[in-house]
Design an enzyme around this catalytic site. Structure first.
Site, PDB file in Angstrom:
ATOM      1  CD  GLU A   3      -1.875  -2.371   1.193  1.00 58.04           C
ATOM      2  OE1 GLU A   3      -2.709  -3.206   0.789  1.00 58.04           O
ATOM      3  OE2 GLU A   3      -0.775  -2.701   1.705  1.00 58.04           O
ATOM      4  CG  HIS A  42      -9.192  -7.781   8.394  1.00 53.54           C
ATOM      5  ND1 HIS A  42      -8.536  -8.565   9.303  1.00 53.54           N
ATOM      6  CD2 HIS A  42      -8.458  -7.798   7.258  1.00 53.54           C
ATOM      7  CE1 HIS A  42      -7.436  -9.057   8.730  1.00 53.54           C
ATOM      8  NE2 HIS A  42      -7.363  -8.604   7.500  1.00 53.54           N
TER       9      HIS A  42
END
Length: 360
Positions: A89, A158
């Site tokens: 990322e 998450h």
């Protein structure tokens, strides 16, 4: 994760069926489109409209996206416009920010915003601050988008909502769609904006169908960033939410209406800049306010709304304190029953309304 993707991407999900039942959508009434397809439509239209627009992220090209948001786009536009990236990322967000500085208009997809923490230096220090630090000479027209907040059975790492995190930072615009119209209109507006925009979607909403108005079917349709929408007018109490909890508020309002309680439901749509004027006008009419969000309570979106109401003209119209309905102040448990108790439910909103109106 694989099982979750199959649930969310393959045909009608259990969540989709539930929402169809809750909101009584009639297939003959208007065009039905899922949030996933609305996002796909927006991407397709903007890629076609402006050759500077491109999409990059993990699995967005040949695999059609982890949640099939980019389905068919790689085949249509090719490698230069729809790019698969390594699992880094920090790397691909940095590439996207640099491309935006050089005059392109990238759409950077995070497979989940929990992974955006790997790239937060690029989002905040590079994208958000550059226009100010360059005295307006270098704009960064970039969109960071992907699923945000709690999903189902994916535990603490998450399941965070990043609305308050990113809305805290000057230089960013932050949008949070609920239905298909929000998703299409806000994404198109974000892509066309000359500022960095963070678009916080909800993966549990991807497979949910909504009616799309004739206006929203136009290629020129955009939802203005910074403008909330009154989803249900009411006179006794105001409910303000964003993303998936908007649907919970509407369901709670329908239940309470049968008991003679008239709720006004506001869909924030944009977290930053926040449309506090719409909230204030509603509070001046109803004299009561409840905020609903999936994120943690401390320093959350609801806390900001409370502060703005306290500081503004609507405070003198309140007949009771503002009540916040939020996620539990703990990391998300994996166990299903604990997870359900950590996320605001319809029953929690109903209880909050009755408590605020001194009915319990």
């Amino acid at each position: 994760m694989a099982a979750l993707r199959r649930l969310l991407c393959g045909g009608k999900s259990r969540v989709s069926v539930i929402f169809q039942r809750e909101f009584h959508r009639s297939p003959a009434a208007a065009l039905q489109i899922t949030v996933r397809d609305a996002l796909n439509q927006a991407l397709d239209e903007e890629l076609e409209r402006d050759e500077r627009v491109f999409l990059l992220g993990e699995e967005v090209a040949q695999y059609d996206g982890a949640y099939k948001i980019s389905r068919g786009l790689w085949k249509k536009y090719g490698d230069k416009r729809v790019m698969d990236t390594p699992i880094s990322e920090m790397g691909f967000a940095g590439i996207a920010v640099g491309a935006a500085m050089a005059g392109l208009r990238p759409i950077c997809e995070f497979m989940t915003f929990n992974f955006s923490m790997q790239a937060i230096d690029q989002v905040i220090n590079s994208a958000a601050k550059t226009y100010y630090m360059s005295a307006g000479l270098v704009s960064v027209p970039i969109v960071f988008r992907g699923p945000n907040g709690a999903s189902a059975g994916v535990a603490a790492q998450h399941s965070q909502c990043f609305a308050a995190w990113y809305a805290h930072c000057p230089g960013l615009k932050v949008v949070s769609p609920w239905n298909a119209e929000d998703a299409k209109g806000l994404l198109k507006a974000a892509i066309r904006d000359n500022n960095p925009v963070v678009m916080l979607e909800n993966e549990l909403m991807y497979g949910v169908p909504f009616e799309l108005s004739e206006e929203a079917q136009s290629k020129d349709f955009v939802v203005p960033i910074g403008k909330a929408k009154i989803e249900r007018p009411g006179s006794q109490i105001t409910l303000v939410a964003h993303s998936r909890p908007v649907g919970h508020c509407l369901e709670a309002a329908n239940v309470l209406a049968k008991e003679g309680i008239d709720c006004e439901v506001i869909n924030l749509r944009t977290i930053r800049p926040m449309d506090i004027e719409t909230i204030e006008a509603s509070v001046m009419k109803t004299n009561h306010l409840i905020t609903v969000e999936g994120g943690w309570p401390q320093f959350g979106v609801g806390a900001e709304i409370c502060a703005k109401i306290m500081e503004g003209p609507a405070f003198n119209y309140l007949d009771s304190p503002v009540f916040r309905v939020t996620g539990a102040d703990v990391p998300m448990p994996y166990a299903k029953i604990l997870e359900e108790n950590c996320i605001p439910q319809v029953k929690d909103i109903i209880f909050a309304v009755k408590k605020t109106l001194n009915l319990v």
